[in-house]
Motif scaffolding. Structure first.
Motif, PDB file in Angstrom:
ATOM      1  N   VAL A  49       0.854  -1.181   0.000  1.00 45.56           N
ATOM      2  CA  VAL A  49       0.000   0.000   0.000  1.00 45.56           C
ATOM      3  C   VAL A  49       0.896   1.239   0.000  1.00 45.56           C
ATOM      4  N   GLU A  50       0.652   2.142  -0.928  1.00 46.28           N
ATOM      5  CA  GLU A  50       1.461   3.368  -1.016  1.00 46.28           C
ATOM      6  C   GLU A  50       0.602   4.578  -0.676  1.00 46.28           C
ATOM      7  N   VAL A  51       1.081   5.378   0.282  1.00 46.99           N
ATOM      8  CA  VAL A  51       0.428   6.624   0.659  1.00 46.99           C
ATOM      9  C   VAL A  51       1.225   7.739   0.000  1.00 46.99           C
ATOM     10  N   VAL A  52       0.647   8.343  -1.022  1.00 44.84           N
ATOM     11  CA  VAL A  52       1.351   9.336  -1.842  1.00 44.84           C
ATOM     12  C   VAL A  52       1.121  10.718  -1.252  1.00 44.84           C
ATOM     13  N   ARG A  64       1.890   9.952   8.547  1.00 44.04           N
ATOM     14  CA  ARG A  64       1.208   9.514   9.772  1.00 44.04           C
ATOM     15  C   ARG A  64       0.176   8.425   9.461  1.00 44.04           C
ATOM     16  N   ILE A  65      -0.493   8.558   8.324  1.00 44.87           N
ATOM     17  CA  ILE A  65      -1.436   7.508   7.916  1.00 44.87           C
ATOM     18  C   ILE A  65      -0.677   6.208   7.668  1.00 44.87           C
ATOM     19  N   ALA A  66       0.447   6.299   6.952  1.00 41.57           N
ATOM     20  CA  ALA A  66       1.239   5.106   6.655  1.00 41.57           C
ATOM     21  C   ALA A  66       1.714   4.445   7.939  1.00 41.57           C
ATOM     22  N   ALA A  67       2.150   5.237   8.923  1.00 38.61           N
ATOM     23  CA  ALA A  67       2.635   4.682  10.187  1.00 38.61           C
ATOM     24  C   ALA A  67       1.527   3.944  10.923  1.00 38.61           C
ATOM     25  N   ARG A  68       0.326   4.490  10.908  1.00 39.15           N
ATOM     26  CA  ARG A  68      -0.798   3.832  11.589  1.00 39.15           C
ATOM     27  C   ARG A  68      -1.194   2.540  10.886  1.00 39.15           C
ATOM     28  N   LEU A  69      -1.134   2.545   9.567  1.00 41.67           N
ATOM     29  CA  LEU A  69      -1.439   1.320   8.838  1.00 41.67           C
ATOM     30  C   LEU A  69      -0.373   0.254   9.103  1.00 41.67           C
ATOM     31  N   GLN A  70       0.884   0.677   9.194  1.00 39.78           N
ATOM     32  CA  GLN A  70       1.956  -0.273   9.500  1.00 39.78           C
ATOM     33  C   GLN A  70       1.726  -0.927  10.862  1.00 39.78           C
ATOM     34  N   ALA A  71       1.258  -0.130  11.824  1.00 36.27           N
ATOM     35  CA  ALA A  71       0.996  -0.661  13.162  1.00 36.27           C
ATOM     36  C   ALA A  71      -0.112  -1.707  13.156  1.00 36.27           C
ATOM     37  N   LEU A  72      -0.946  -1.666  12.123  1.00 36.67           N
ATOM     38  CA  LEU A  72      -2.028  -2.643  11.985  1.00 36.67           C
ATOM     39  C   LEU A  72      -1.614  -3.859  11.159  1.00 36.67           C
ATOM     40  N   GLY A  73      -0.351  -3.875  10.756  1.00 28.08           N
ATOM     41  CA  GLY A  73       0.150  -4.997   9.982  1.00 28.08           C
ATOM     42  C   GLY A  73       0.053  -4.821   8.481  1.00 28.08           C
ATOM     43  N   VAL A  74      -0.315  -3.620   8.030  1.00 28.57           N
ATOM     44  CA  VAL A  74      -0.416  -3.344   6.594  1.00 28.57           C
ATOM     45  C   VAL A  74       0.965  -2.996   6.059  1.00 28.57           C
ATOM     46  N   ASP A  75       1.305  -3.487   4.891  1.00 28.08           N
ATOM     47  CA  ASP A  75       2.586  -3.180   4.245  1.00 28.08           C
ATOM     48  C   ASP A  75       2.483  -1.802   3.589  1.00 28.08           C
ATOM     49  N   ALA A  76       2.438  -0.759   4.426  1.00 26.66           N
ATOM     50  CA  ALA A  76       2.205   0.612   3.964  1.00 26.66           C
ATOM     51  C   ALA A  76       3.506   1.395   3.874  1.00 26.66           C
ATOM     52  N   VAL A 188      -6.268  14.122  12.033  1.00 26.05           N
ATOM     53  CA  VAL A 188      -6.700  13.901  10.647  1.00 26.05           C
ATOM     54  C   VAL A 188      -6.348  12.483  10.208  1.00 26.05           C
ATOM     55  N   ALA A 189      -5.126  12.056  10.514  1.00 24.68           N
ATOM     56  CA  ALA A 189      -4.697  10.708  10.147  1.00 24.68           C
ATOM     57  C   ALA A 189      -5.577   9.649  10.808  1.00 24.68           C
ATOM     58  N   GLU A 190      -5.945   9.873  12.070  1.00 22.10           N
ATOM     59  CA  GLU A 190      -6.804   8.921  12.782  1.00 22.10           C
ATOM     60  C   GLU A 190      -8.158   8.787  12.094  1.00 22.10           C
ATOM     61  N   ARG A 191      -8.729   9.902  11.670  1.00 20.68           N
ATOM     62  CA  ARG A 191     -10.042   9.864  11.027  1.00 20.68           C
ATOM     63  C   ARG A 191      -9.978   9.141   9.682  1.00 20.68           C
ATOM     64  N   VAL A 192      -8.919   9.383   8.943  1.00 18.90           N
ATOM     65  CA  VAL A 192      -8.782   8.738   7.636  1.00 18.90           C
ATOM     66  C   VAL A 192      -8.602   7.230   7.795  1.00 18.90           C
ATOM     67  N   VAL A 193      -7.748   6.816   8.722  1.00 22.03           N
ATOM     68  CA  VAL A 193      -7.521   5.393   8.941  1.00 22.03           C
ATOM     69  C   VAL A 193      -8.809   4.716   9.417  1.00 22.03           C
ATOM     70  N   ALA A 194      -9.561   5.399  10.281  1.00 17.32           N
ATOM     71  CA  ALA A 194     -10.832   4.842  10.744  1.00 17.32           C
ATOM     72  C   ALA A 194     -11.796   4.637   9.579  1.00 17.32           C
ATOM     73  N   GLU A 195     -11.805   5.577   8.637  1.00 19.03           N
ATOM     74  CA  GLU A 195     -12.666   5.433   7.466  1.00 19.03           C
ATOM     75  C   GLU A 195     -12.224   4.249   6.614  1.00 19.03           C
ATOM     76  N   LEU A 196     -10.929   4.060   6.451  1.00 17.30           N
ATOM     77  CA  LEU A 196     -10.435   2.933   5.671  1.00 17.30           C
ATOM     78  C   LEU A 196     -10.799   1.598   6.323  1.00 17.30           C
ATOM     79  N   LEU A 197     -10.789   1.570   7.654  1.00 21.18           N
ATOM     80  CA  LEU A 197     -11.067   0.340   8.381  1.00 21.18           C
ATOM     81  C   LEU A 197     -12.552   0.046   8.527  1.00 21.18           C
ATOM     82  N   LEU A 198     -13.380   1.095   8.528  1.00 24.02           N
ATOM     83  CA  LEU A 198     -14.792   0.906   8.854  1.00 24.02           C
ATOM     84  C   LEU A 198     -15.760   1.394   7.777  1.00 24.02           C
TER      85      LEU A 198
END
Length: 257
Positions: A49-52, A64-76, A188-198
């Motif tokens: 997954v690439e965050v451009v 920050r979005i990429a870091a949060r996705l990495q913490a969830l095990g995503v190859d971001a 902002v990063a938290e809200r975006v990641v939450a949208e991707l997850l839910l």
């Protein structure tokens, strides 16, 4: 070319303003919509997954979005340009500064198109789930409030996403408008990641300044006829419609001579 009426026509007070038979009018409406509760297809599938983002620095929302996705095990990965190795792309350059110019808005749309072209060139693997997501801040309501200012020039990203939805039926796509005014990059990063997850497969999602979530729905609205203002002798030049739709739509005008 289609011959126009001899005289300018207007709707009279006694004219029937009911819609012609078979015509129904719909309008896009931004409605409060809770997240459905499941992840965007492909997000947790294990692909790259690439965050451009603009700079790829640690202070940016994209990183920050990429870091949060990495913490969830995503190859971001936070990157400045998309590559053909990504099975999922989150285009975060659409979050423009409050003092962004018209040129900034146009440039970000060109960059998004370039990312989409790179994504389209990737050879799809068997059973692979792909996704393409754009991120912007035009007020957290797709500029509906009129408070986006010059950032509204970057508001064409949802159009790219909806075109991609038609051209890539196997891919999940989403356009997110998140309000950033008064919010920290972490929030902002938290809200975006939450949208991707839910947020599932909702295509146009507005994350407003009030913390709410809304999506566009097409709802039936009242038919409001517009008085015709075409004079006899005028020439209408119409392009497109090679499959006959345009000709069929214009044929009723010919009855006016």
């Amino acid at each position: 070319r289609v011959a126009a009426p001899q005289t300018e026509t207007t709707a009279s007070a006694t004219e029937d303003t009911s819609p012609p038979a078979g015509i129904t009018r719909f309008s896009p409406v931004l409605e409060v919509s809770p997240a459905p509760g499941f992840a965007l297809p492909g997000l947790l599938a294990g692909g790259r997954v690439e965050v451009v983002d603009n700079a790829g620095d640690a202070s940016g929302v994209g990183a920050r979005i990429a870091a949060r996705l990495q913490a969830l095990g995503v190859d971001a990965h936070a990157v400045t340009l998309a590559t053909s190795e990504a099975s999922g792309i989150l285009f975060a350059k659409g979050i423009l500064a409050s003092d962004a110019s018209q040129d900034d808005g146009i440039a970000v749309q060109r960059a998004a198109l370039a990312a989409a072209r790179t994504f389209a060139r990737r050879e799809r693997r068997d059973s692979e789930h792909r996704f393409f997501v754009t991120l912007q801040d035009t007020g957290g309501d797709f500029a509906a409030s009129g408070r986006a200012g010059e950032r509204a020039w970057g508001g064409g990203l949802p159009g790219l996403v909806k075109t991609a939805a038609a051209e890539w039926p196997d891919a999940a796509v989403k356009a997110i408008d998140v309000a950033t005014a008064g919010a920290s990059p972490d929030a902002v990063a938290e809200r975006v990641v939450a949208e991707l997850l839910l947020g599932g497969r909702d295509v146009e999602v507005a994350l407003g300044a009030d913390g709410g979530r809304a999506t566009y729905r097409h709802r039936q609205v009242a038919y409001r006829p517009v008085p015709a203002r075409i004079r006899r002798g005028a020439v209408l030049i119409v392009s497109g419609g090679a499959r006959g739709v345009t000709a069929s739509s214009l044929a009723p005008l010919c009855k006016y001579g």
